[in-house]
Design an enzyme around this catalytic site. Structure first.
Site, PDB file in Angstrom:
ATOM      1  N   LYS A  46     -62.082  -9.846  19.474  1.00 25.38           N
ATOM      2  CA  LYS A  46     -61.269 -11.061  19.940  1.00 25.38           C
ATOM      3  C   LYS A  46     -61.120 -10.773  21.673  1.00 25.38           C
ATOM      4  O   LYS A  46     -60.922  -9.594  21.555  1.00 25.38           O
ATOM      5  CB  LYS A  46     -60.007 -11.066  19.008  1.00 25.38           C
ATOM      6  CG  LYS A  46     -59.909 -11.801  17.891  1.00 25.38           C
ATOM      7  CD  LYS A  46     -58.390 -11.615  17.220  1.00 25.38           C
ATOM      8  CE  LYS A  46     -58.596 -12.095  15.775  1.00 25.38           C
ATOM      9  NZ  LYS A  46     -59.054 -13.555  15.804  1.00 25.38           N
TER      10      LYS A  46
ATOM     11  N   ARG B 129     -61.384 -13.967   4.572  1.00 25.99           N
ATOM     12  CA  ARG B 129     -62.104 -14.459   3.469  1.00 25.99           C
ATOM     13  C   ARG B 129     -63.016 -13.400   2.720  1.00 25.99           C
ATOM     14  O   ARG B 129     -63.014 -13.484   1.503  1.00 25.99           O
ATOM     15  CB  ARG B 129     -62.886 -15.626   3.707  1.00 25.99           C
ATOM     16  CG  ARG B 129     -63.978 -15.375   4.704  1.00 25.99           C
ATOM     17  CD  ARG B 129     -64.739 -16.452   5.360  1.00 25.99           C
ATOM     18  NE  ARG B 129     -63.744 -16.923   6.391  1.00 25.99           N
ATOM     19  CZ  ARG B 129     -64.070 -18.060   7.090  1.00 25.99           C
ATOM     20  NH1 ARG B 129     -65.179 -18.723   6.932  1.00 25.99           N
ATOM     21  NH2 ARG B 129     -63.144 -18.485   8.180  1.00 25.99           N
TER      22      ARG B 129
HETATM   23  N1  BES Z   1     -56.603 -13.824  11.626  1.00 23.15           N
HETATM   24  C1  BES Z   1     -57.286 -14.807  12.109  1.00 23.15           C
HETATM   25  C2  BES Z   1     -56.832 -15.956  11.995  1.00 23.15           C
HETATM   26  C3  BES Z   1     -55.374 -16.212  12.973  1.00 23.15           C
HETATM   27  C4  BES Z   1     -55.722 -17.039  14.274  1.00 23.15           C
HETATM   28  C5  BES Z   1     -54.490 -16.221  12.373  1.00 23.15           C
HETATM   29  C6  BES Z   1     -54.516 -17.164  14.893  1.00 23.15           C
HETATM   30  C7  BES Z   1     -53.164 -16.319  13.077  1.00 23.15           C
HETATM   31  C8  BES Z   1     -53.324 -16.798  14.432  1.00 23.15           C
HETATM   32  C9  BES Z   1     -58.809 -14.714  11.425  1.00 23.15           C
HETATM   33  O1  BES Z   1     -59.142 -13.479  10.923  1.00 23.15           O
HETATM   34  C10 BES Z   1     -59.645 -15.028  12.129  1.00 23.15           C
HETATM   35  O2  BES Z   1     -59.973 -14.351  13.128  1.00 23.15           O
HETATM   36  N2  BES Z   1     -60.376 -16.260  12.041  1.00 23.15           N
HETATM   37  C11 BES Z   1     -61.331 -16.944  13.039  1.00 23.15           C
HETATM   38  C12 BES Z   1     -62.512 -17.307  12.022  1.00 23.15           C
HETATM   39  C13 BES Z   1     -63.765 -17.807  12.751  1.00 23.15           C
HETATM   40  C14 BES Z   1     -64.249 -16.675  13.389  1.00 23.15           C
HETATM   41  C15 BES Z   1     -64.728 -18.289  11.727  1.00 23.15           C
HETATM   42  C16 BES Z   1     -60.810 -17.857  13.650  1.00 23.15           C
HETATM   43  O3  BES Z   1     -59.979 -18.698  13.185  1.00 23.15           O
HETATM   44  O4  BES Z   1     -61.398 -18.075  14.685  1.00 23.15           O
HETATM   45 MN    MN Z   2     -60.201 -12.476  12.065  1.00 26.50          MN
END
Ligand code: BES
Ligand code: MN
Ligand code: ZN
Length: 485
Positions: free
Chosen positions: A264, A338
């Site tokens: 990230k 997931r």
């Molecule tokens: N933990 C994150 C989701 C999240 C984002 C929680 C902002 C709280 C605040 C999750 O693991 C994630 O990174 N999801 C990705 C999925 C994508 C790579 C398909 C996302 O939402 O960008």
């Molecule tokens: Mn994630």
């Protein structure tokens, strides 16, 4: 130690740091309990000079003239509904001064309202100070324990206790979410769970990495293997003798989500200690059910892993095998929730619970679709609607969302049964469709609490900045309704 008890004392003679009184929609103060006429007239005069109003949660602080009370917090009661009383108590609790030793709430309400005000006040007063070196708190105190002694005029013990249970569960969840990932990691989380479980008569089983490997939990292992702090799966069970049904709860417990090798950007990482909010909610819901002695079986599953990049981390294009045998091509290591949930869901459903709910900070897309306060609920229509009804009953913002079957095609992998990412549109829904592939015909719903789990803005009502405890009140109410059916 925070305590909250009933009082029937005359307000004119009570000694306290703060007194909370309600303002009705006509702008008048309506105290519950005896208050002598001159004092009430004086307060009403101050209230009208300062334009105190009945808008829910609006507060006006005035000195306790003629009382043995430092400050009187006048709070708008809105329409006087349970929902508004909970919010009002929360807003008022935040205006009682720094660390008040004693606060009296004198607002008339039925038992429902008293329970709601109790929870609202305790949660509004919540503070997380474990890492403030100047905080004068006892090490052993939890943050439900600001040290204030609360009195509620005309309250019944059972209503107070209902409020205490709810506040304790929500505050405990907030504490875990707020704890930095240096200190909260899968092993320490599992130990905390074991400790609480033992104290509450809840059975705890911890699966360590060797057991996870032997039994084939490829999702939790795949996500957790990049971290030096190894993953765990925790099973918690509350099993009262009179239980006629069992609800399984599965929580995403990523103690820190760096994204893994699909790293990230720094800004997005700042709040990723919150990525275990689902597991924290599950743990405190099971403990809350035990504390309230709810006559329903509850099995909680905490899917704990730290998602880190390293030489041992899983790679984009790796194929992992989820518990039960389905294979997943991991194209983005940041879509990790997931993967751990798939393991947890299959394992939970193996025990044939009557209902299975999962709760997770699963997608950024949740916030895009529903904003920062409203969680998305997906799943089998009947269970999804039951969750939303429970949420409505306790005024947690949740909204039913669909699981469009055409999105499944986007999860087709060239090499495995599924891949872990879909197209850019409807990311909350495709994550839900992914999970759906692991629940068979179970009576299942999925709660995406990504943004509501953590308040990045100013406090409001009984919600502070930081961890919110989103989902806990809904899950507890869902169980309570089923237990009493
Ligand atoms: N933990 C994150 C989701 C999240 C984002 C929680 C902002 C709280 C605040 C999750 O693991 C994630 O990174 N999801 C990705 C999925 C994508 C790579 C398909 C996302 O939402 O960008
Ligand atoms: Mn994630
Ligand atoms: Zn995550």
């Amino acid at each position: 130690m925070t305590s909250i008890h009933a009082t029937s004392d005359n307000l004119s003679t009570l000694t306290a740091d703060a007194l909370i009184l309600g303002v009705t929609e006509d702008g008048a103060i309506s105290p519950h309990g005896q208050l002598d006429d001159d004092t009430l007239a004086g307060l009403n005069e101050l209230a009208s000079k300062l334009d105190a109003c009945g808008k829910v949660g609006s507060t006006t602080v005035v000195p306790g003239v003629g009382l043995s009370i430092k400050r009187v917090v006048l709070v708008g009661l809105g329409d006087g509904s349970t929902t508004d009383l909970r919010l009002a108590a929360g807003s008022a609790a935040r205006e009682c001064g720094k660390d008040p030793a004693s606060v009296v709430i004198a607002i008339e309400a039925d038992d429902e309202g008293i329970a709601a005000m109790t929870a609202g006040a305790l949660l509004g007063a919540y503070r997380f100070v474990d890492y403030k070196s100047d905080a004068e708190f006892d090490e052993d105190e939890t943050d439900e324990d600001s040290g204030t002694s609360w009195l509620v005029a005309g309250a019944s013990e059972s209503a107070l206790e209902r409020g205490r249970v709810v506040a304790g569960a929500v505050a405990g969840t907030r504490d875990l979410v707020n704890t930095p990932p240096l200190d909260l990691f899968p092993g320490s989380f599992a130990e905390i769970a074991e400790g609480y479980a033992q104290a509450m008569g809840v059975e705890a089983t911890v699966f360590d990495v060797q057991q996870l490997a032997e039994q084939g939990f490829g999702g939790i292992l795949g996500v957790g293997m990049g971290s030096s702090r190894l993953p765990r799966l925790v099973r918690l069970e509350w099993k009262p003798e009179g239980a006629k049904q069992t609800v399984a709860l599965v929580g995403k417990g990523i103690t820190f989500d760096s994204g893994g090798l699909s790293l990230k950007p720094p800004k997005s990482m700042e709040t990723m200690k919150t990525d275990m909010a689902g597991a924290a909610a599950v743990m405190h819901t099971v403990l809350g059910a035990a504390r309230a002695n709810l006559q329903i079986g509850v099995v909680g599953w905490l899917c704990l892993a730290e998602n880190m990049p390293s030489g041992t981390a899983q790679r984009p294009s790796d194929v992992i095998r989820i518990y039960g045998g389905k294979t997943v091509e991991v194209l983005n290591t940041d879509a990790e929730g997931r993967l751990v949930l798939a393991d947890g869901l299959v394992r939970a459903i193996e025990e044939n619970p009557d209902v299975v709910l999962d709760i997770a900070t699963l997608t950024g897309a949740q916030g895009v679709a529903l904003g920062t306060r409203t969680s998305g609920v997906m799943g089998v229509d009947e269970i999804r609607d039951e969750v939303v009804a429970a949420a409505n009953a306790v005024a947690e913002p949740m909204w039913p969302m669909p699981l469009p079957s055409h999105l499944l095609k986007q999860l087709d992998s060239k090499v495995a049964d599924l891949q872990n990412i879909a197209g850019p549109a409807g990311g909350m829904l495709s994550a839900g469709v992914f999970l759906q592939q692991f629940v068979g015909d179970a009576k299942w719903a999925h709660l995406d609490i990504a943004r509501p789990a953590y308040n990045e803005e100013a406090p409001f009502g009984f919600t502070p900045a930081g961890g919110t405890g989103a989902g806990v009140r809904t899950l507890l109410h869902f169980l309570e309704v089923r237990a009493n059916a």
